[in-house]
Design a protein around this motif. Structure first.
Motif, PDB file in Angstrom:
ATOM      1  N   GLY A  31       0.815  -1.204   0.000  1.00 26.41           N
ATOM      2  CA  GLY A  31       0.000   0.000   0.000  1.00 26.41           C
ATOM      3  C   GLY A  31       0.849   1.255   0.000  1.00 26.41           C
ATOM      4  N   PRO A  32       0.237   2.414   0.290  1.00 22.31           N
ATOM      5  CA  PRO A  32       0.970   3.691   0.299  1.00 22.31           C
ATOM      6  C   PRO A  32       2.016   3.714   1.402  1.00 22.31           C
ATOM      7  CG  PRO A  32      -1.230   3.968   1.202  1.00 22.31           C
ATOM      8  CD  PRO A  32      -1.187   2.582   0.627  1.00 22.31           C
ATOM      9  N   GLY A  33       3.074   4.499   1.179  1.00 19.53           N
ATOM     10  CA  GLY A  33       4.182   4.557   2.128  1.00 19.53           C
ATOM     11  C   GLY A  33       3.963   5.618   3.196  1.00 19.53           C
ATOM     12  N   HIS A  34       4.995   5.831   3.975  1.00 16.11           N
ATOM     13  CA  HIS A  34       4.967   6.791   5.077  1.00 16.11           C
ATOM     14  C   HIS A  34       6.282   7.562   5.068  1.00 16.11           C
ATOM     15  CE1 HIS A  34       3.981   8.661   8.795  1.00 16.11           C
ATOM     16  NE2 HIS A  34       4.877   7.995   9.514  1.00 16.11           N
ATOM     17  N   ALA A  35       6.287   8.759   5.646  1.00 15.43           N
ATOM     18  CA  ALA A  35       7.498   9.587   5.709  1.00 15.43           C
ATOM     19  C   ALA A  35       7.681  10.135   7.109  1.00 15.43           C
ATOM     20  CB  ALA A  35       7.404  10.728   4.696  1.00 15.43           C
ATOM     21  N   TRP A  36       8.945  10.200   7.550  1.00 19.29           N
ATOM     22  CA  TRP A  36       9.289  10.794   8.828  1.00 19.29           C
ATOM     23  C   TRP A  36      10.654  11.449   8.688  1.00 19.29           C
ATOM     24  CZ3 TRP A  36       8.774   5.622   7.790  1.00 19.29           C
ATOM     25  CH2 TRP A  36       9.905   4.817   7.894  1.00 19.29           C
ATOM     26  N   ASN A  37      11.330  11.746   9.773  1.00 19.43           N
ATOM     27  CA  ASN A  37      12.597  12.477   9.693  1.00 19.43           C
ATOM     28  C   ASN A  37      13.695  11.822  10.506  1.00 19.43           C
ATOM     29  OD1 ASN A  37      10.327  14.858   9.727  1.00 19.43           O
ATOM     30  ND2 ASN A  37      11.957  15.270   8.273  1.00 19.43           N
ATOM     31  N   GLU A  38      14.919  12.146  10.104  1.00 18.47           N
ATOM     32  CA  GLU A  38      16.091  11.914  10.940  1.00 18.47           C
ATOM     33  C   GLU A  38      16.889  13.207  10.947  1.00 18.47           C
ATOM     34  OE1 GLU A  38      18.409   8.531   9.874  1.00 18.47           O
ATOM     35  OE2 GLU A  38      16.722   7.150   9.953  1.00 18.47           O
ATOM     36  N   ALA A  39      17.280  13.662  12.129  1.00 18.30           N
ATOM     37  CA  ALA A  39      18.056  14.891  12.284  1.00 18.30           C
ATOM     38  C   ALA A  39      19.378  14.554  12.966  1.00 18.30           C
ATOM     39  CB  ALA A  39      17.277  15.915  13.098  1.00 18.30           C
ATOM     40  N   TYR A  40      20.466  15.201  12.512  1.00 19.18           N
ATOM     41  CA  TYR A  40      21.791  14.878  13.043  1.00 19.18           C
ATOM     42  C   TYR A  40      22.091  15.798  14.229  1.00 19.18           C
ATOM     43  CZ  TYR A  40      26.568  13.221  13.114  1.00 19.18           C
ATOM     44  OH  TYR A  40      27.761  12.634  13.467  1.00 19.18           O
ATOM     45  N   VAL A  41      22.042  15.205  15.430  1.00 17.73           N
ATOM     46  CA  VAL A  41      22.242  15.949  16.669  1.00 17.73           C
ATOM     47  C   VAL A  41      23.121  15.114  17.599  1.00 17.73           C
ATOM     48  CG1 VAL A  41      21.099  16.950  18.684  1.00 17.73           C
ATOM     49  CG2 VAL A  41      20.018  17.108  16.451  1.00 17.73           C
ATOM     50  N   GLU A  42      24.051  15.778  18.259  1.00 22.43           N
ATOM     51  CA  GLU A  42      24.941  15.126  19.241  1.00 22.43           C
ATOM     52  C   GLU A  42      25.672  13.932  18.638  1.00 22.43           C
ATOM     53  OE1 GLU A  42      22.600  14.247  22.683  1.00 22.43           O
ATOM     54  OE2 GLU A  42      22.437  16.354  23.276  1.00 22.43           O
ATOM     55  N   GLY A  43      26.098  14.054  17.382  1.00 19.01           N
ATOM     56  CA  GLY A  43      26.918  13.039  16.743  1.00 19.01           C
ATOM     57  C   GLY A  43      26.179  11.804  16.272  1.00 19.01           C
ATOM     58  N   ARG A  44      24.844  11.882  16.110  1.00 19.76           N
ATOM     59  CA  ARG A  44      24.090  10.731  15.635  1.00 19.76           C
ATOM     60  C   ARG A  44      22.802  11.208  14.973  1.00 19.76           C
ATOM     61  NH1 ARG A  44      19.932   9.319  19.372  1.00 19.76           N
ATOM     62  NH2 ARG A  44      19.952  10.650  21.213  1.00 19.76           N
TER      63      ARG A  44
END
Length: 510
Positions: free
Chosen positions: A174-187
């Motif tokens: 079915g349809p996909g999903h989207a979210w985020n990853e943010a680079y903070v504190e070395g990860r």
């Protein structure tokens, strides 16, 4: 939780990264049991780049994640009292989750939902992709590298707590999903502002319900918790491969061919390879950490060679070949000038000598102002006359005055270069065309139009026109073209150029 494809990026992936795409599809088909989901997510997460060049890329103003100025100003004001980047990230997460509603009415009802970060910020309603694009825009505005991650999410897991083979098959079809990853504190910190938001409307109504309600369940979750209802398919790092395009390009130098390319990462080692045919085995020539090598002209046995670059040791691309690029032995224009007069024009093969004209003036010794024994670019060679000592006349004030008057006459006759072209206007026209217009220059004999997909105008196409308008045709759809124009005047058969206009750009969408 449907994710809409970016058409121009999708085409680029399909055409230029088919191997990577096929790998993604194959991987999705292999995930059929719940125990594969956690391992898949760990592998995807651990493969992400954290080098300086990659993190810098995620702060660029790209078409896929634009940063509208009104959003940037709001984000900076929102986090101005935060102590560190992690606190900034949490404040942005809480604001998006608590103020943006899920657009059930637009998605399931009248189909008028938007994902544009500016419109999402203004209307306060969107779907998952809009949540993630706005979140990424706000993070990037405050200096936090942030990407949109795509995959699948299983809403049923929130109620019954697990994946099954049947649910996996249903969700991934079915349809996909989207979210985020943010680079903070070395990860890379995972955050899903869509699932943490409790603001929504209904299919029957545009009105938002439960204003300012949110949770932090999907702010920096552990991979074990996250994998209970999320399946990672695309971390977004494929975009960097297209951004770091290091195909070779050439320039001639006195002792050979200077082969240059774009830098990938500081620890990357490059090997220049060459062949007489794009389909034959390539021969290693030299290895360097720099971004150029001079190929010895004594090894050039014919008029055509093929070069490519092999990169090793980078974080994300341990073994990567550039596309091959064809070099053909060029010819160059050599003009011998005496003042404003061209006394000889020649076409000369690369690295060959030009032939100086038999040119004399009684009482003077001639020298040319530059070497012409090894031609490796277009060259203008000017005459330098030295009056012979025996022919030097005594001072004659009357003659000196006459010479000065003649100099003034000569200066009046000299053609000055035109000014800078201004008011450059660009428009994408139907049929993959770019209409280019600019302000007409008084006294200009014509104009040089230059356009390229490279900001530095590498491999640019040059066109000469008389009018202050030109239409570039047969352009590549979904590409951005950079364009500039300059005017010229003509003196003794030579073009005298003015300054380039300011660089403009246009995306070919039609």
């Amino acid at each position: 939780m449907r994710i809409r494809n970016f058409a121009w990026k999708l085409k680029m992936i399909m055409l230029m990264m088919c191997i990577a795409m096929c790998g993604t599809i194959a991987r999705a088909e292999q995930i059929t049991t719940p125990d594969q989901i956690y391992q898949n997510n760990v592998e995807k997460y651990n493969s992400e780049r954290t080098d300086v060049s990659a993190l810098s890329y995620y702060l660029l103003d790209r078409p896929t994640i634009p940063v509208p100025e009104i959003v940037a100003q709001f984000a900076r004001e929102l986090v101005k009292d935060c102590a560190d980047d992690m606190e900034k990230l949490q404040v942005i997460h809480d604001w998006v989750a608590g103020n943006i509603g899920y657009d059930f009415y637009g998605y399931y009802g009248n189909g008028t939902y938007t994902i544009d970060p500016y419109l999402v910020f203004e209307k306060r309603v969107t779907i998952c992709e809009g949540y993630s694009l706005l979140t990424a825009s706000m993070c990037r505005a405050v200096g936090i590298p942030c990407k949109v991650v795509t995959g699948y999410a299983n809403g049923s897991c929130q109620s019954d707590g697990g994946w099954t083979e049947e649910i996996i098959a249903e969700v991934t079809s079915g349809p996909g999903h989207a979210w985020n990853e943010a680079y903070v504190e070395g990860r890379w910190v995972i955050l899903d502002t869509t699932w943490d938001s409790k603001v929504q409307n209904t299919v029957e109504s545009e009105a938002l319900l439960h204003k300012n309600e949110y949770v932090q369940m999907y702010f920096d979750p552990s991979m074990e918790e996250f994998s209970k209802d999320h399946l990672i398919m695309d971390t977004g790092d494929w975009e960097i491969e297209d951004y770091y395009d290091f195909r070779p390009y050439f320039s001639s130098v006195e002792n050979g061919i200077k082969v240059s390319w774009e830098k990938l990462e500081s620890n990357t080692v490059y090997t220049l390879q060459y062949s007489s045919s794009p389909f034959d085995d390539y021969i290693d020539y030299a290895t360097t950490k720099e971004t150029s090598i001079v190929f010895d002209k004594t090894k050039v046995l014919g008029d055509t060679l093929y070069f490519r670059i092999y990169a090793t040791g980078s974080t994300y691309f341990p073994d990567l070949y550039s596309e091959y690029h064809k070099w053909e032995k060029p010819q160059y224009d050599v003009v011998f000038m005496d003042g404003s007069n061209a006394i000889s024009r020649q076409k000369v093969d690369c690295w060959q000598p030009a032939t100086a004209p038999d040119y004399k003036k009684e009482g003077y010794t001639l020298e040319w102002d530059r070497d012409y024994q090894c031609i490796c670019s277009n060259v203008t060679v000017c005459a330098k006359w030295t009056k012979n000592a025996s022919d030097i006349e005594p001072d004659n004030p009357l003659k000196d005055n006459a010479d000065k008057k003649q100099d003034l006459v000569d200066k009046k006759d000299k053609v000055t270069s035109p000014g800078q072209v201004k008011k450059l206007k660009l428009k994408n026209s139907k049929g993959r065309k770019a209409v280019i217009q600019w302000q007409k220059m008084s006294g200009a004999a014509g104009y040089q139009v230059q356009y390229s997909t490279s900001k530095a105008f590498k491999k640019a196409k040059n066109v000469y026109v008389k009018k202050n308008k030109y239409t570039a045709k047969k352009l590549k759809k979904n590409n951005i073209y950079y364009i500039r124009v300059r005017a010229y005047r003509v003196q003794a058969g030579n073009k005298i150029y003015g300054k380039w206009s300011k660089k403009g750009k246009v995306r070919i969408r039609k």
